[in-house]
Design a protein around this motif. Structure first.
Motif, short mmCIF file in Angstrom:
data_model
loop_
_atom_site.label_atom_id
_atom_site.label_comp_id
_atom_site.label_asym_id
_atom_site.label_seq_id
_atom_site.Cartn_x
_atom_site.Cartn_y
_atom_site.Cartn_z
N ALA A 35 -0.12 19.05 33.38
CA ALA A 35 -0.65 20.24 32.40
C ALA A 35 -0.03 21.59 32.72
O ALA A 35 -0.80 21.81 33.97
N TRP A 36 -0.34 22.29 31.80
CA TRP A 36 -0.63 23.49 31.82
C TRP A 36 -1.62 23.78 29.94
O TRP A 36 -1.96 23.36 29.99
N PHE A 37 -2.51 24.53 30.81
CA PHE A 37 -3.49 25.01 31.15
C PHE A 37 -3.66 26.27 30.97
O PHE A 37 -3.01 27.28 31.11
N GLU A 46 -8.70 26.26 28.30
CA GLU A 46 -7.95 25.09 27.26
C GLU A 46 -6.94 24.32 27.38
O GLU A 46 -5.55 25.50 28.11
N LEU A 47 -6.85 23.02 27.67
CA LEU A 47 -5.13 22.29 27.74
C LEU A 47 -4.05 23.07 26.85
O LEU A 47 -4.47 22.90 25.79
N VAL A 48 -3.17 23.17 26.74
CA VAL A 48 -2.16 23.86 25.85
C VAL A 48 -1.08 22.63 25.92
O VAL A 48 -0.98 22.78 24.55
N ALA A 49 -0.48 21.80 26.95
CA ALA A 49 0.05 20.99 27.04
C ALA A 49 0.42 20.22 28.23
O ALA A 49 0.21 20.03 29.16
N SER A 50 0.61 19.13 27.49
CA SER A 50 0.49 17.73 29.08
C SER A 50 1.96 16.98 29.12
O SER A 50 2.36 16.87 27.65
N ILE A 51 1.92 15.88 30.69
CA ILE A 51 3.10 14.87 30.12
C ILE A 51 2.99 14.13 31.19
O ILE A 51 2.71 14.47 32.42
N ARG A 52 3.15 13.11 31.07
CA ARG A 52 2.94 11.68 31.76
C ARG A 52 4.28 11.85 33.12
O ARG A 52 5.17 12.38 32.77
N TRP A 53 3.85 11.17 34.03
CA TRP A 53 4.73 12.20 34.94
C TRP A 53 5.60 10.33 34.82
O TRP A 53 6.84 10.71 35.47
N VAL A 54 5.66 8.82 34.28
CA VAL A 54 6.31 8.25 34.19
C VAL A 54 6.22 8.11 32.46
O VAL A 54 5.44 7.48 31.90
N GLY A 55 7.62 7.60 32.03
CA GLY A 55 7.42 7.39 30.42
C GLY A 55 7.90 8.48 29.94
O GLY A 55 7.45 9.06 30.60
N LYS A 56 7.96 8.03 28.60
CA LYS A 56 7.54 9.23 27.63
C LYS A 56 5.93 9.66 26.91
O LYS A 56 5.06 8.87 26.94
N TYR A 94 -2.66 31.26 32.79
CA TYR A 94 -1.81 29.80 32.80
C TYR A 94 -2.02 29.13 34.42
O TYR A 94 -1.40 29.28 34.88
N TYR A 95 -2.61 28.19 33.95
CA TYR A 95 -2.63 27.39 35.13
C TYR A 95 -2.13 25.66 34.70
O TYR A 95 -2.04 25.61 33.25
N CYS A 96 -1.23 25.49 35.95
CA CYS A 96 -1.16 24.13 36.11
C CYS A 96 -2.60 23.04 36.58
O CYS A 96 -2.25 23.76 38.07
#
Length: 119
Positions: A35-37, A46-56, A94-96
């Motif tokens: 994710a990006w914070f 704050e959480l900006v965006a996140s993505i699962r590593w497997v699947g959608k 911005y942090y990962c």
């Protein structure tokens, strides 16, 4: 252990674009999500965006929906954040973050990359 490193920040005028990259190294086989914070001076992270590593599966904060896009390149253990239509409110460090399978939070962090949007 896991190491996370961000890159791609900089100074941009309002309305411009930037693309951030984040690469994980080390014991990444149990990655569940990345994710990006962001954290602006005097404000909480704050959480900006996140993505699962497997699947959608991805998430966007309301403030960035339609302007930011998170993507992943699994073979490179890398995620990206394409940021368009930037405005001064997007100015922050911005942090990962990386979340492992079985974990309930992001426990591995990069050093951060500064994004400054001038008006």
């Amino acid at each position: 252990q896991v190491q996370v490193a961000e890159s791609g920040g900089g100074l941009v005028q309002a309305g411009g674009s930037l693309k951030l990259s984040c690469t994980a190294s080390g014991s990444t086989v149990r990655t569940a999500a990345m994710a990006w914070f962001r954290q602006a001076p005097g404000k909480e992270r704050e959480l900006v965006a996140s993505i699962r590593w497997v699947g959608k599966g991805s998430y966007y904060a309301d403030s960035v929906k339609g302007r930011f896009t998170i993507s992943r390149e699994i073979t490179k253990n890398t995620i990206y954040l394409q940021m368009n239509s930037l405005n001064p409110d997007d100015t922050a460090t911005y942090y990962c973050g990386l979340q492992r399978i079985g974990g309930d939070s992001y426990n591995f962090w990069g050093q951060g990359t500064q994004v400054t949007v001038s008006s």
